[in-house]
Motif scaffolding. Structure first.
Motif, PDB file in Angstrom:
ATOM      1  N   GLU A 140     -22.999  11.556   6.380  1.00  0.00           N
ATOM      2  CA  GLU A 140     -21.832  11.178   7.178  1.00  0.00           C
ATOM      3  C   GLU A 140     -20.752  12.257   7.121  1.00  0.00           C
ATOM      4  OE1 GLU A 140     -24.336   7.910   6.143  1.00  0.00           O
ATOM      5  OE2 GLU A 140     -23.218   9.251   4.800  1.00  0.00           O
ATOM      6  N   LYS A 141     -20.524  12.817   5.935  1.00  0.00           N
ATOM      7  CA  LYS A 141     -19.509  13.859   5.808  1.00  0.00           C
ATOM      8  C   LYS A 141     -19.963  15.151   6.475  1.00  0.00           C
ATOM      9  CE  LYS A 141     -17.124  12.119   1.703  1.00  0.00           C
ATOM     10  NZ  LYS A 141     -16.734  12.394   0.290  1.00  0.00           N
ATOM     11  N   MET A 142     -21.258  15.427   6.445  1.00  0.00           N
ATOM     12  CA  MET A 142     -21.755  16.615   7.134  1.00  0.00           C
ATOM     13  C   MET A 142     -21.631  16.445   8.643  1.00  0.00           C
ATOM     14  SD  MET A 142     -24.958  17.679   4.638  1.00  0.00           S
ATOM     15  CE  MET A 142     -25.267  19.305   5.341  1.00  0.00           C
ATOM     16  N   GLN A 143     -21.819  15.238   9.136  1.00  0.00           N
ATOM     17  CA  GLN A 143     -21.574  14.972  10.555  1.00  0.00           C
ATOM     18  C   GLN A 143     -20.109  15.236  10.903  1.00  0.00           C
ATOM     19  OE1 GLN A 143     -22.902  10.856  10.840  1.00  0.00           O
ATOM     20  NE2 GLN A 143     -24.696  11.474  12.046  1.00  0.00           N
ATOM     21  N   ALA A 144     -19.205  14.805  10.029  1.00  0.00           N
ATOM     22  CA  ALA A 144     -17.777  15.009  10.275  1.00  0.00           C
ATOM     23  C   ALA A 144     -17.433  16.497  10.283  1.00  0.00           C
ATOM     24  CB  ALA A 144     -16.950  14.279   9.220  1.00  0.00           C
ATOM     25  N   LYS A 145     -18.060  17.267   9.409  1.00  0.00           N
ATOM     26  CA  LYS A 145     -17.818  18.708   9.370  1.00  0.00           C
ATOM     27  C   LYS A 145     -18.290  19.375  10.658  1.00  0.00           C
ATOM     28  CE  LYS A 145     -18.212  19.010   4.305  1.00  0.00           C
ATOM     29  NZ  LYS A 145     -19.017  19.531   3.171  1.00  0.00           N
ATOM     30  N   ILE A 146     -19.407  18.909  11.184  1.00  0.00           N
ATOM     31  CA  ILE A 146     -19.905  19.433  12.458  1.00  0.00           C
ATOM     32  C   ILE A 146     -18.905  19.139  13.570  1.00  0.00           C
ATOM     33  CG2 ILE A 146     -21.663  19.133  14.241  1.00  0.00           C
ATOM     34  CD1 ILE A 146     -22.866  20.698  12.050  1.00  0.00           C
ATOM     35  N   ARG A 147     -18.397  17.925  13.600  1.00  0.00           N
ATOM     36  CA  ARG A 147     -17.430  17.562  14.641  1.00  0.00           C
ATOM     37  C   ARG A 147     -16.167  18.408  14.524  1.00  0.00           C
ATOM     38  NH1 ARG A 147     -18.870  12.091  12.957  1.00  0.00           N
ATOM     39  NH2 ARG A 147     -20.314  11.152  14.461  1.00  0.00           N
ATOM     40  N   ASP A 148     -15.730  18.673  13.282  1.00  0.00           N
ATOM     41  CA  ASP A 148     -14.526  19.474  13.078  1.00  0.00           C
ATOM     42  C   ASP A 148     -14.717  20.923  13.521  1.00  0.00           C
ATOM     43  OD1 ASP A 148     -13.170  17.315  12.057  1.00  0.00           O
ATOM     44  OD2 ASP A 148     -13.506  17.850   9.954  1.00  0.00           O
ATOM     45  N   ALA A 149     -15.964  21.369  13.551  1.00  0.00           N
ATOM     46  CA  ALA A 149     -16.264  22.751  13.936  1.00  0.00           C
ATOM     47  C   ALA A 149     -17.012  22.796  15.259  1.00  0.00           C
ATOM     48  CB  ALA A 149     -17.084  23.425  12.836  1.00  0.00           C
ATOM     49  N   GLU A 150     -16.656  21.915  16.161  1.00  0.00           N
ATOM     50  CA  GLU A 150     -17.399  21.794  17.418  1.00  0.00           C
ATOM     51  C   GLU A 150     -17.310  23.041  18.287  1.00  0.00           C
ATOM     52  OE1 GLU A 150     -15.930  18.533  19.633  1.00  0.00           O
ATOM     53  OE2 GLU A 150     -13.857  19.268  19.741  1.00  0.00           O
ATOM     54  N   GLN A 151     -16.319  23.922  17.998  1.00  0.00           N
ATOM     55  CA  GLN A 151     -16.194  25.138  18.794  1.00  0.00           C
ATOM     56  C   GLN A 151     -17.248  26.176  18.422  1.00  0.00           C
ATOM     57  OE1 GLN A 151     -14.342  24.295  16.250  1.00  0.00           O
ATOM     58  NE2 GLN A 151     -13.767  26.076  15.028  1.00  0.00           N
TER      59      GLN A 151
END
Length: 341
Positions: A140-151
């Motif tokens: 779940e936290k790795m998913q959040a990190k991906i979303r935070d770095a969507e650029q």
């Protein structure tokens, strides 16, 4: 002739998130920053010591303290800098050597009032697309990190856990972008490595970095013969290994300045790797924009870049290394390495 003023300081670089790989976790790293000043010009260097290679900040400082008086005055050309620094210490700390050379090259290019990349004959100042690293965490936290770095166009995913597939499946729920995987020696058997790579070959993965321990070279040769994905040597390649031998077990070699001990040597080894049919990734430790600008200089001629250390920290003390919307790093036209403190 007046001498250089030499100074250094240890600065903890604070990670935006706790950074976990298969063998360790950390919230900050202590890098050592060197400055050399003469004629109103200051050149900067950075050492990122890593315990994986038995280096500490204190060892780096010891090497800096041993720099002889007048040492930098005796370097007159690019041809001399690498050999002179190599002879400073019979048992050198590689990251300290990197910082010493980096500082002189930065000073020298600034004294010419030109960017270092131009003085070294490069026609282009833009790297390949750099990956952005996602450290091991809960899915779940790795998913959040991906979303935070969507650029970011490419992600490097740290694996080597007992739930690697769960991690990748979770990531694929939030992005279909290309992935690079780094197991950090985390798959200890040939069967485990094959099992994981077979799965990853269906997940839009570009390459696998250091799937098995560096001590398992014979098994890595077997893995390369079988692997449907390119395999990259990181811990298996420090800088002096036989590239012809490395090419028998890997498709790609990861060059890191802090392991190599020299920007000039790294540029030469990159060309040698290409001569042996190896593709090249230029990677980094946790570093500021200073060391990553030096890495970007080498990466101008590489196939892959993994130069995101400065993007992972909250207190970068240098600026000027541009991350383009395409995910490429662009070196500035400022003199020296092109970054400012």
């Amino acid at each position: 002739m007046s001498g250089f003023k030499i100074e250094w300081e240890i600065i903890p670089l604070r990670l935006k998130e706790v950074f976990t790989i298969s063998r360790s976790s950390r919230s900050q790293v202590a890098n050592v920053f060197l400055s050399i000043t003469k004629d109103g010009i200051t050149g900067y260097g950075e050492a990122g010591p890593n315990t994986r290679y038995n280096e500490t900040p204190e060892m780096v400082v010891s090497d800096f303290e041993s720099i002889p008086s007048g040492f930098f005055n005796d370097i007159y050309s690019l041809d001399e800098v690498e050999s002179m620094i190599s002879n400073l210490n019979p048992e050198p700390v590689q990251s300290a050597k990197t910082a010493i050379e980096m500082a002189w090259l930065d000073w020298w290019a600034k004294s010419q009032n030109k960017p270092l990349w131009e003085l070294l004959g490069e026609k282009n100042s833009t790297t390949p697309v750099t990956s952005f690293t996602i450290g091991i965490d809960s899915p779940e936290k790795m998913q959040a990190k991906i979303r935070d770095a969507e650029q970011c166009p490419v992600y490097k995913i740290k694996l080597g856990t007992d739930h690697d597939r769960e991690i990748i499946e979770a990531i694929r729920e939030v992005t279909d972008k290309p992935l690079r995987v780094d197991a950090n020696e985390g798959w200890s058997t040939l069967e485990k490595a094959q099992e994981e790579i077979q799965f990853l070959s269906t997940q839009n993965v570009e390459l696998i970095e250091q799937p098995m321990p560096s001590s398992e070279f014979k098994l890595m040769k077997q893995l390369k013969e079988w692997s449907p994905l390119p395999l990259a040597a990181d811990e298996s390649f420090i800088g002096n290994e036989d590239l012809q031998k490395i090419a028998k077990a890997f498709h790609v070699v990861n060059i890191k300045l802090m392991k190599m001990g020299s920007i000039m040597k790294a540029r030469r080894v990159l060309n040698q790797a290409h001569e042996h049919g190896l593709r090249v990734m230029v990677g980094c430790m946790i570093e500021s924009s200073l060391a990553n600008a030096a890495g970007a200089l080498v990466a101008l001629n590489a196939e892959y870049a993994d130069l995101d250390g400065h993007l992972l920290i909250s207190n970068d003390i240098f600026n000027g290394l541009e991350l383009k919307g395409s995910g490429q790093l662009k070196l500035s036209d400022l003199p020296g390495l092109g970054v400012e403190k």
